[in-house]
Design a protein around this motif. Sequence first.
Motif, mmCIF file in Angstrom:
data_model
loop_
_atom_site.group_PDB
_atom_site.id
_atom_site.type_symbol
_atom_site.label_atom_id
_atom_site.label_comp_id
_atom_site.label_asym_id
_atom_site.label_seq_id
_atom_site.Cartn_x
_atom_site.Cartn_y
_atom_site.Cartn_z
ATOM 1 N N GLU A 117 130.096 127.341 76.354
ATOM 2 C CA GLU A 117 130.348 126.161 77.154
ATOM 3 C C GLU A 117 130.091 126.500 78.610
ATOM 4 N N PRO A 118 129.634 125.528 79.388
ATOM 5 C CA PRO A 118 129.468 125.811 80.805
ATOM 6 C C PRO A 118 130.810 126.204 81.410
ATOM 7 N N ALA A 119 130.807 127.255 82.176
ATOM 8 C CA ALA A 119 132.039 127.717 82.805
ATOM 9 C C ALA A 119 132.435 126.748 83.903
ATOM 10 N N PRO A 120 133.713 126.448 84.002
ATOM 11 C CA PRO A 120 134.131 125.598 85.112
ATOM 12 C C PRO A 120 133.876 126.351 86.413
ATOM 13 N N ASP A 121 133.535 125.616 87.429
ATOM 14 C CA ASP A 121 133.248 126.254 88.705
ATOM 15 C C ASP A 121 134.566 126.486 89.430
ATOM 16 N N THR A 122 135.263 127.545 89.004
ATOM 17 C CA THR A 122 136.569 127.869 89.574
ATOM 18 C C THR A 122 136.595 129.317 90.020
ATOM 19 N N TYR A 123 137.601 129.626 90.813
ATOM 20 C CA TYR A 123 137.803 130.988 91.299
ATOM 21 C C TYR A 123 139.308 131.218 91.348
ATOM 22 N N THR A 124 139.765 132.355 90.841
ATOM 23 C CA THR A 124 141.188 132.674 90.851
ATOM 24 C C THR A 124 141.438 133.848 91.773
ATOM 25 N N HIS A 125 142.406 133.662 92.670
ATOM 26 C CA HIS A 125 142.792 134.726 93.603
ATOM 27 C C HIS A 125 144.301 134.654 93.792
ATOM 28 N N GLY A 127 146.611 134.732 91.669
ATOM 29 C CA GLY A 127 147.271 133.912 90.668
ATOM 30 C C GLY A 127 147.043 132.418 90.825
ATOM 31 N N VAL A 128 146.274 132.008 91.832
ATOM 32 C CA VAL A 128 145.975 130.590 92.056
ATOM 33 C C VAL A 128 144.511 130.349 91.706
ATOM 34 N N THR A 129 144.244 129.302 90.921
ATOM 35 C CA THR A 129 142.878 128.950 90.553
ATOM 36 C C THR A 129 142.408 127.805 91.444
ATOM 37 N N TYR A 130 141.249 128.017 92.073
ATOM 38 C CA TYR A 130 140.665 127.037 92.985
ATOM 39 C C TYR A 130 139.437 126.401 92.333
ATOM 40 N N ASP A 131 139.317 125.077 92.461
ATOM 41 C CA ASP A 131 138.155 124.334 91.990
ATOM 42 C C ASP A 131 137.116 124.391 93.100
ATOM 43 N N LEU A 132 135.966 125.004 92.842
ATOM 44 C CA LEU A 132 134.966 125.203 93.894
ATOM 45 C C LEU A 132 134.198 123.923 94.230
ATOM 46 N N THR A 133 134.441 122.848 93.491
ATOM 47 C CA THR A 133 133.810 121.577 93.844
ATOM 48 C C THR A 133 134.667 120.796 94.839
ATOM 49 N N ALA A 134 135.881 121.277 95.114
ATOM 50 C CA ALA A 134 136.802 120.597 96.029
ATOM 51 C C ALA A 134 136.742 121.223 97.418
ATOM 52 N N VAL A 143 139.090 122.576 107.394
ATOM 53 C CA VAL A 143 138.731 122.213 106.021
ATOM 54 C C VAL A 143 137.533 123.066 105.599
ATOM 55 N N TRP A 144 137.670 123.734 104.447
ATOM 56 C CA TRP A 144 136.682 124.686 103.932
ATOM 57 C C TRP A 144 136.008 124.147 102.689
ATOM 58 N N LYS A 145 134.745 124.540 102.493
ATOM 59 C CA LYS A 145 133.989 124.347 101.249
ATOM 60 C C LYS A 145 133.547 125.735 100.800
ATOM 61 N N PHE A 146 133.511 125.960 99.480
ATOM 62 C CA PHE A 146 133.156 127.275 98.953
ATOM 63 C C PHE A 146 132.041 127.156 97.928
ATOM 64 N N LYS A 147 131.245 128.209 97.824
ATOM 65 C CA LYS A 147 130.176 128.308 96.829
ATOM 66 C C LYS A 147 130.169 129.715 96.248
ATOM 67 N N ARG A 148 129.728 129.805 94.981
ATOM 68 C CA ARG A 148 129.646 131.106 94.314
ATOM 69 C C ARG A 148 128.261 131.713 94.546
ATOM 70 N N PHE A 149 128.252 132.987 94.937
ATOM 71 C CA PHE A 149 127.027 133.761 95.098
ATOM 72 C C PHE A 149 127.185 135.047 94.317
ATOM 73 N N ASP A 150 126.092 135.793 94.130
ATOM 74 C CA ASP A 150 126.205 137.071 93.422
ATOM 75 C C ASP A 150 127.031 138.070 94.228
ATOM 76 N N MET A 172 136.047 134.025 100.013
ATOM 77 C CA MET A 172 137.190 133.151 99.789
ATOM 78 C C MET A 172 138.485 133.952 99.755
ATOM 79 N N SER A 173 138.460 135.128 99.153
ATOM 80 C CA SER A 173 139.670 135.953 99.092
ATOM 81 C C SER A 173 140.169 136.288 100.498
ATOM 82 N N SER A 174 139.259 136.551 101.440
ATOM 83 C CA SER A 174 139.653 136.836 102.831
ATOM 84 C C SER A 174 140.219 135.591 103.494
ATOM 85 N N VAL A 175 139.607 134.444 103.220
ATOM 86 C CA VAL A 175 140.098 133.185 103.798
ATOM 87 C C VAL A 175 141.517 132.918 103.306
ATOM 88 N N VAL A 176 141.733 133.069 101.991
ATOM 89 C CA VAL A 176 143.068 132.831 101.430
ATOM 90 C C VAL A 176 144.065 133.820 102.025
#
Length: 187
Positions: A117-125, A127-134, A143-150, A172-176
């Motif tokens: 299944e397509p993976a949800p575009d999320t990131y966990t740091h 213990g909190v899971t963030y929706d990267l489309t938000a 106000v921040w926007k995030f994107k996944r890179f290699d 994102m981990s540094s921002v949090v």
Amino acid sequence: MTEFKAGDKVNHRAYGAGEITYGPFRGAFIETAYLTRFGNGRERVVNVEALTAFPAFAVGDEADYFPGAVFSYPGTRVRLVAGPFKSEHHDTAIWVVEKANGTHMTPTENALRKVDEPAPDTYTHGGVTYDLTASYRDTDGDVWKFKRFDTGVRGEYGYYNWDDVSRYSPLMSSVVDNHGPLERVDN
């Protein structure tokens, strides 16, 4: 626990691609074991916990790539664009895959795991899971926007910078850690 039968193609986390020749059975020190033949023709008694079903890939499939076929940490999401091909250097087939940043590489098939299944575009740091489309507001009100890179999940703040999120933007981990907690903002 996955069950296998004789003739099943499997992937062992250390030995690579193989085929089940006998089992399951209880080993001397292994609860559930299988006799498995690997690329060198030798058979080994292996623990079922070290085996995964060998994927059947097709062009266009998404997979997770694990360098060195080490499946103990998160893989890199890739899309298969061509293959399989016979390798001059490996007994295992190779594929041409495309990473999220548009670059290509040619991993062996045993270093790939199919994504059903397509993976949800999320990131966990932390213990909190963030929706990267938000969008997210930090403690300073930015106000921040995030994107996944290699190179990780990265972001920019301020509406004028959102199109400039790049592989060199802050992690994102540094921002949090430095500006969090982050609060989700409806787009």
